[in-house]
Design an enzyme around this catalytic site. Sequence first.
Site, PDB file in Angstrom:
ATOM      1  N   CYS A 141       1.124  -1.328  -0.551  1.00 60.68           N
ATOM      2  CA  CYS A 141       0.217  -0.108   0.092  1.00 60.68           C
ATOM      3  C   CYS A 141       1.137   1.204   0.197  1.00 60.68           C
ATOM      4  O   CYS A 141       1.671   1.601   0.664  1.00 60.68           O
ATOM      5  CB  CYS A 141      -0.641   0.042   1.492  1.00 60.68           C
TER       6      CYS A 141
ATOM      7  N   HIS B  51      -8.773   6.867   2.668  1.00 66.83           N
ATOM      8  CA  HIS B  51      -8.769   8.339   2.690  1.00 66.83           C
ATOM      9  C   HIS B  51      -9.992   9.079   2.652  1.00 66.83           C
ATOM     10  O   HIS B  51     -11.028   9.612   1.596  1.00 66.83           O
ATOM     11  CB  HIS B  51      -6.857   8.742   1.744  1.00 66.83           C
TER      12      HIS B  51
ATOM     13  N   ASP C  71      -2.375  16.012  -1.891  1.00 67.76           N
ATOM     14  CA  ASP C  71      -1.900  15.235  -2.751  1.00 67.76           C
ATOM     15  C   ASP C  71      -0.652  15.126  -3.796  1.00 67.76           C
ATOM     16  O   ASP C  71      -0.189  16.594  -4.271  1.00 67.76           O
ATOM     17  CB  ASP C  71      -3.500  15.382  -3.939  1.00 67.76           C
TER      18      ASP C  71
ATOM     19  N   ASN D  32     -13.940   8.430  -1.888  1.00 66.14           N
ATOM     20  CA  ASN D  32     -13.894   7.519  -3.211  1.00 66.14           C
ATOM     21  C   ASN D  32     -14.317   6.357  -2.352  1.00 66.14           C
ATOM     22  O   ASN D  32     -12.867   5.815  -1.729  1.00 66.14           O
ATOM     23  CB  ASN D  32     -13.560   7.806  -4.223  1.00 66.14           C
TER      24      ASN D  32
ATOM     25  N   HIS E 124      -3.916   0.058   8.412  1.00 66.04           N
ATOM     26  CA  HIS E 124      -4.416   0.272   6.587  1.00 66.04           C
ATOM     27  C   HIS E 124      -5.801   0.154   7.138  1.00 66.04           C
ATOM     28  O   HIS E 124      -6.257  -1.234   7.742  1.00 66.04           O
ATOM     29  CB  HIS E 124      -3.606  -0.300   5.821  1.00 66.04           C
TER      30      HIS E 124
ATOM     31  N   HIS F  56      -6.312   3.003   1.106  1.00 67.45           N
ATOM     32  CA  HIS F  56      -6.278   3.029   1.745  1.00 67.45           C
ATOM     33  C   HIS F  56      -7.259   4.440   1.980  1.00 67.45           C
ATOM     34  O   HIS F  56      -6.784   5.181   1.726  1.00 67.45           O
ATOM     35  CB  HIS F  56      -4.834   3.065   1.683  1.00 67.45           C
TER      36      HIS F  56
ATOM     37  N   HIS G  43     -10.623  12.936   1.071  1.00 66.60           N
ATOM     38  CA  HIS G  43     -10.007  14.278   0.376  1.00 66.60           C
ATOM     39  C   HIS G  43     -10.252  15.847   0.723  1.00 66.60           C
ATOM     40  O   HIS G  43     -11.570  15.603   0.953  1.00 66.60           O
ATOM     41  CB  HIS G  43     -10.802  14.294  -1.608  1.00 66.60           C
TER      42      HIS G  43
END
Length: 118
Positions: free
Chosen positions: A9, A104, A35, A91, A51, A102, A106
Amino acid sequence: MNVGYYAMCIFCKIVDGEIPSRKAYEDDTILAFYDINPQAPVHILVIPKEHIESVDEINSSNSACVAHIFEVIPKIAASAGLSNGYRVISNCKDDACQTVRHLHFHILGGTRMSEKMV
Ligand code: 5GP
Ligand code: ZN
């Protein structure tokens, strides 16, 4: 090595420092970093150090870090100058085009965004 490290990952590697990142915030359980391919003037990713694959894998055993992420997001946004608002997106799996498996979130901001989300 970080607890919950998953060798394949890339975000676990970022947590471990194996892949460099521009950090926006870090504490014992979560990390925020900019990002690599920003889609807004400010584009920060917030992740649990553990994770967790996606929103689908959040459960009563691991949700404390998710609550913590949402407590810290306003501080990260304020530090990044997002006083006029921002968008938070996660997403989840194929239909949402999740590319890094993993969990996340945004944080997107620094511009007036579209009313459309898909
Ligand atoms: P997803 O499509 O899974 O919701 O979002 C993954 C995000 O991770 C993308 O916006 C992509 O640009 C970002 N990303 C992928 N690899 C790296 C990396 O090595 N470093 C950083 N900082 N961001 C990355
Ligand atoms: Zn990971």
